[in-house]
Design a protein around this motif. Structure first.
Motif, PDB file in Angstrom:
ATOM      1  N   ILE A 285      46.324  50.638  66.910  1.00 35.20           N
ATOM      2  CA  ILE A 285      46.905  51.585  65.961  1.00 35.20           C
ATOM      3  C   ILE A 285      45.993  51.736  64.742  1.00 35.20           C
ATOM      4  CG2 ILE A 285      49.281  51.225  66.716  1.00 35.20           C
ATOM      5  CD1 ILE A 285      49.762  49.372  64.446  1.00 35.20           C
ATOM      6  N   ALA A 286      46.111  52.883  64.099  1.00 34.60           N
ATOM      7  CA  ALA A 286      45.210  53.260  63.011  1.00 34.60           C
ATOM      8  C   ALA A 286      45.767  52.845  61.657  1.00 34.60           C
ATOM      9  CB  ALA A 286      44.976  54.769  63.040  1.00 34.60           C
ATOM     10  N   ILE A 287      44.885  52.807  60.658  1.00 35.61           N
ATOM     11  CA  ILE A 287      45.254  52.435  59.289  1.00 35.61           C
ATOM     12  C   ILE A 287      45.016  53.615  58.362  1.00 35.61           C
ATOM     13  CG2 ILE A 287      44.792  50.916  57.329  1.00 35.61           C
ATOM     14  CD1 ILE A 287      43.749  48.839  59.325  1.00 35.61           C
ATOM     15  N   HIS A 288      46.075  54.018  57.672  1.00 37.87           N
ATOM     16  CA  HIS A 288      45.973  55.006  56.599  1.00 37.87           C
ATOM     17  C   HIS A 288      45.925  54.235  55.285  1.00 37.87           C
ATOM     18  CE1 HIS A 288      46.883  58.868  54.503  1.00 37.87           C
ATOM     19  NE2 HIS A 288      47.444  58.049  53.627  1.00 37.87           N
ATOM     20  N   ALA A 289      44.889  54.478  54.487  1.00 33.44           N
ATOM     21  CA  ALA A 289      44.709  53.760  53.227  1.00 33.44           C
ATOM     22  C   ALA A 289      45.168  54.612  52.055  1.00 33.44           C
ATOM     23  CB  ALA A 289      43.248  53.369  53.044  1.00 33.44           C
ATOM     24  N   HIS A 290      46.186  54.131  51.349  1.00 34.44           N
ATOM     25  CA  HIS A 290      46.546  54.721  50.065  1.00 34.44           C
ATOM     26  C   HIS A 290      45.760  53.989  48.989  1.00 34.44           C
ATOM     27  CE1 HIS A 290      48.789  56.260  46.678  1.00 34.44           C
ATOM     28  NE2 HIS A 290      49.499  57.024  47.479  1.00 34.44           N
TER      29      HIS A 290
ATOM     30  N   GLN B  68      41.594  56.335  57.565  1.00 36.08           N
ATOM     31  CA  GLN B  68      41.626  57.474  56.658  1.00 36.08           C
ATOM     32  C   GLN B  68      42.021  56.994  55.274  1.00 36.08           C
ATOM     33  OE1 GLN B  68      44.189  59.624  59.458  1.00 36.08           O
ATOM     34  NE2 GLN B  68      45.786  59.700  57.907  1.00 36.08           N
ATOM     35  N   ILE B  69      41.519  57.691  54.246  1.00 38.21           N
ATOM     36  CA  ILE B  69      41.745  57.263  52.871  1.00 38.21           C
ATOM     37  C   ILE B  69      41.779  58.480  51.956  1.00 38.21           C
ATOM     38  CG2 ILE B  69      39.274  56.917  52.397  1.00 38.21           C
ATOM     39  CD1 ILE B  69      40.079  54.562  50.574  1.00 38.21           C
ATOM     40  N   HIS B  70      42.612  58.414  50.933  1.00 39.32           N
ATOM     41  CA  HIS B  70      42.689  59.463  49.930  1.00 39.32           C
ATOM     42  C   HIS B  70      41.394  59.481  49.113  1.00 39.32           C
ATOM     43  CE1 HIS B  70      47.189  59.992  50.254  1.00 39.32           C
ATOM     44  NE2 HIS B  70      46.984  58.874  50.932  1.00 39.32           N
ATOM     45  N   THR B  71      40.808  60.657  48.982  1.00 38.04           N
ATOM     46  CA  THR B  71      39.577  60.783  48.195  1.00 38.04           C
ATOM     47  C   THR B  71      39.655  61.882  47.149  1.00 38.04           C
ATOM     48  OG1 THR B  71      38.587  62.304  49.820  1.00 38.04           O
ATOM     49  CG2 THR B  71      38.136  59.948  50.100  1.00 38.04           C
TER      50      THR B  71
ATOM     51  N   VAL C  32      41.371  62.124  53.044  1.00 42.61           N
ATOM     52  CA  VAL C  32      42.682  62.730  52.836  1.00 42.61           C
ATOM     53  C   VAL C  32      42.688  63.398  51.466  1.00 42.61           C
ATOM     54  CG1 VAL C  32      45.168  62.326  52.693  1.00 42.61           C
ATOM     55  CG2 VAL C  32      43.771  60.959  54.258  1.00 42.61           C
ATOM     56  N   ALA C  33      42.998  64.693  51.455  1.00 49.43           N
ATOM     57  CA  ALA C  33      43.144  65.439  50.204  1.00 49.43           C
ATOM     58  C   ALA C  33      44.616  65.498  49.861  1.00 49.43           C
ATOM     59  CB  ALA C  33      42.589  66.853  50.368  1.00 49.43           C
ATOM     60  N   SER C  34      44.980  65.007  48.678  1.00 52.47           N
ATOM     61  CA  SER C  34      46.393  64.958  48.320  1.00 52.47           C
ATOM     62  C   SER C  34      46.550  64.930  46.809  1.00 52.47           C
ATOM     63  CB  SER C  34      47.058  63.709  48.919  1.00 52.47           C
ATOM     64  OG  SER C  34      46.507  62.527  48.363  1.00 52.47           O
ATOM     65  N   GLY C  35      47.722  65.377  46.364  1.00 54.43           N
ATOM     66  CA  GLY C  35      48.044  65.335  44.947  1.00 54.43           C
ATOM     67  C   GLY C  35      48.122  66.715  44.336  1.00 54.43           C
TER      68      GLY C  35
ATOM     69  N   CYS D 175      42.317  65.373  56.338  1.00 55.65           N
ATOM     70  CA  CYS D 175      43.775  65.457  56.380  1.00 55.65           C
ATOM     71  C   CYS D 175      44.226  66.073  55.059  1.00 55.65           C
ATOM     72  CB  CYS D 175      44.396  64.077  56.558  1.00 55.65           C
ATOM     73  SG  CYS D 175      46.214  64.033  56.451  1.00 55.65           S
ATOM     74  N   ILE D 176      45.031  67.116  55.131  1.00 53.98           N
ATOM     75  CA  ILE D 176      45.593  67.734  53.934  1.00 53.98           C
ATOM     76  C   ILE D 176      47.031  67.292  53.800  1.00 53.98           C
ATOM     77  CG2 ILE D 176      46.220  69.905  52.815  1.00 53.98           C
ATOM     78  CD1 ILE D 176      43.891  71.229  54.245  1.00 53.98           C
ATOM     79  N   GLN D 177      47.343  66.705  52.664  1.00 57.96           N
ATOM     80  CA  GLN D 177      48.700  66.209  52.426  1.00 57.96           C
ATOM     81  C   GLN D 177      49.319  66.957  51.250  1.00 57.96           C
ATOM     82  OE1 GLN D 177      49.375  61.874  52.029  1.00 57.96           O
ATOM     83  NE2 GLN D 177      50.513  62.431  50.179  1.00 57.96           N
ATOM     84  N   ALA D 178      50.514  67.466  51.453  1.00 60.30           N
ATOM     85  CA  ALA D 178      51.252  68.137  50.387  1.00 60.30           C
ATOM     86  C   ALA D 178      52.661  67.554  50.331  1.00 60.30           C
ATOM     87  CB  ALA D 178      51.315  69.643  50.639  1.00 60.30           C
ATOM     88  N   GLY D 179      53.143  67.315  49.111  1.00 60.66           N
ATOM     89  CA  GLY D 179      54.502  66.828  48.922  1.00 60.66           C
ATOM     90  C   GLY D 179      55.378  67.895  48.331  1.00 60.66           C
ATOM     91  N   GLY D 180      55.296  68.033  46.992  1.00 60.03           N
ATOM     92  CA  GLY D 180      56.058  69.077  46.326  1.00 60.03           C
ATOM     93  C   GLY D 180      55.706  70.465  46.824  1.00 60.03           C
ATOM     94  N   GLY D 181      54.470  70.652  47.274  1.00 57.54           N
ATOM     95  CA  GLY D 181      54.022  71.938  47.789  1.00 57.54           C
ATOM     96  C   GLY D 181      54.626  72.287  49.136  1.00 57.54           C
TER      97      GLY D 181
END
Length: 414
Positions: A263-268, A299-302, A335-338, A357-363
């Motif tokens: 299994i893979a690791i997503h890094a926050h 994968q990691i947020h950059t 990962v692009a996020s925020g 990876c594009i991550q959107a929350g409020g969007g």
């Protein structure tokens, strides 16, 4: 008596060996000290120097060498024998340890590292890296998409899972816990894992697309290993770790456990700004990303290349390094996020490409018609951009995207 004077750690004629770890620092010397004196003290303190003459008859010379000075930028070369192979905490105790608090420097920042093959390959690197786009999601030419249910803490388990289902069926690939959701009473880890994966399976059946869940396992190390086992037993393809707050030694241990389960690791990167936000002190996000790759995250947020709500630091350059050759180690998916929303997608993809990876929350969840419509709008914006179609044109007969553009336009939130 044997000792090494500070000036012995400075040699601007030295050419680093292929096996040296070469680090670039930004230095502001303390008052009354020049850059050469400060550089020699950094090399000394981060290897085998000290301020006093020693009563030692014999020792192994593990001295670092300050070998380049260009204004406030200083290059230091470290011999390979200084480091324990595969031990990231020990490496960082050398190159980003006591030197961060030395009186000899007013400010010091670790900017970049050139990792030699012997040291780099003593670490496992990522198990999958960007291959997750093809092997887990069959995403083709488009970025994979993720979302965090909002609010990021406070949702009960059933609501968290329901929002996940709405996002997955709207076109999102990954549901993601946020950094401060772990095993609280309002949404226990085990309950959230099983409920969310049940909704994932329902979404997969309805959409015919692969879906997965980034469940946050962050805790002390033994508990994280138990959570890895639990996630694997439930058929989850990922775990998420807050890599900075958990610590790099723990990340290395989790990496080994994840390989056992495939299994893979997503890094926050929560807490990264404590090290990298001040431009002339600390440790750059570039170096943090390098450490994460060596330790084995996939994968990691950059950052968002200055398009989102958070401060960014050379997102494009960091992403390029994460995809570069590193002595045969796998790459890492950025990962692009925020603060992202559909209206920012064209500019984001222009800046960072599609191998992300594009991550959107409020969007997504702030869409006037709810989570499903918000997820649909983000997917529509991505599909249009990858196809080379203007999103306003694409929105003409796609009400979800039209509503998102009407609400947010192309403005960046703060």
């Amino acid at each position: 008596m044997t000792g090494i004077a500070y000036e012995d750690f400075l040699d601007t004629s030295y050419e680093p060996a292929d096996t040296d770890l070469v680090c670039e620092f930004y230095l502001e010397p303390a008052a009354g000290m020049d850059i050469e004196a400060a550089a020699s003290r950094v090399a000394s303190e981060s290897s085998n120097g000290t301020w006093a003459e020693l009563q030692v008859d014999e020792f192994v010379d593990l001295s670092a060498t300050a070998c380049g000075i260009d204004g406030n930028r200083v290059t230091v070369a470290y011999p390979d024998a200084l480091f324990e192979p595969g031990n990231m905490p020990q490496v960082l105790s050398c190159i980003a340890g006591n030197i961060m608090g030395m009186k000899a420097v007013e400010r010091i920042r670790l900017l970049d590292c050139l990792w030699p093959a012997p040291l780099a390959t003593s670490f496992p690197g990522p198990q999958f890296g960007s291959r997750v786009r093809d092997e887990l999601f069959d995403a083709g030419d488009r970025p994979i998409l993720a979302t965090v249910p909002k609010p990021k803490v406070g949702l009960p388990t059933e609501e968290h899972a329901r929002i996940g289902y709405e996002a997955w069926t709207g076109g999102i690939d990954l549901l993601k816990d946020d950094e401060n959701l772990t095993d609280q009473s309002f949404n226990p880890f085990d309950d959230r894992l099983t409920a969310s994966l049940a909704e994932r399976d329902r979404a997969v059946e309805e959409t015919g697309e692969p879906k997965s869940y980034l469940v946050n396992i962050t805790d002390e190390t033994a508990a994280m290993l138990e959570r890895v086992d639990r996630a694997a037993a439930e058929g989850c393809e990922y775990v998420m770790v807050d890599v900075v707050t958990a610590g790099w030694g723990a990340v290395q241990t989790v990496r080994d456990a994840c390989e056992d389960h495939g299994i893979a690791i997503h890094a926050h990167r929560a807490m990264h700004a404590a090290f990298d936000r001040i431009e002339n002190h600390g440790v750059s996000m570039r170096v943090i990303a390098q450490i994460a790759r060596l330790c084995g995250v996939d994968q990691i947020h950059t950052g968002t290349a200055d398009l989102g709500k958070l401060e960014n630091e050379d997102t494009v350059g960091i992403n390029e390094w994460l995809s570069s050759d590193l002595h045969g180690l796998a790459d890492v998916l950025p990962v692009a996020s925020g603060g992202l929303h559909p209206g920012l997608v064209p500019e984001l993809i222009e800046r960072v490409g599609t191998n992300v990876c594009i991550q959107a929350g409020g969007g997504i969840h702030g869409h006037p018609d709810g989570t499903h419509a918000g997820a649909t709008a983000l997917r529509q914006a991505v599909d249009a951009t990858v196809a080379g179609i203007d999103i306003a044109e694409y929105a003409a007969d796609r009400p979800e995207l039209a509503a998102a553009i009407d609400r947010w336009g192309t403005e960046t939130p703060r």
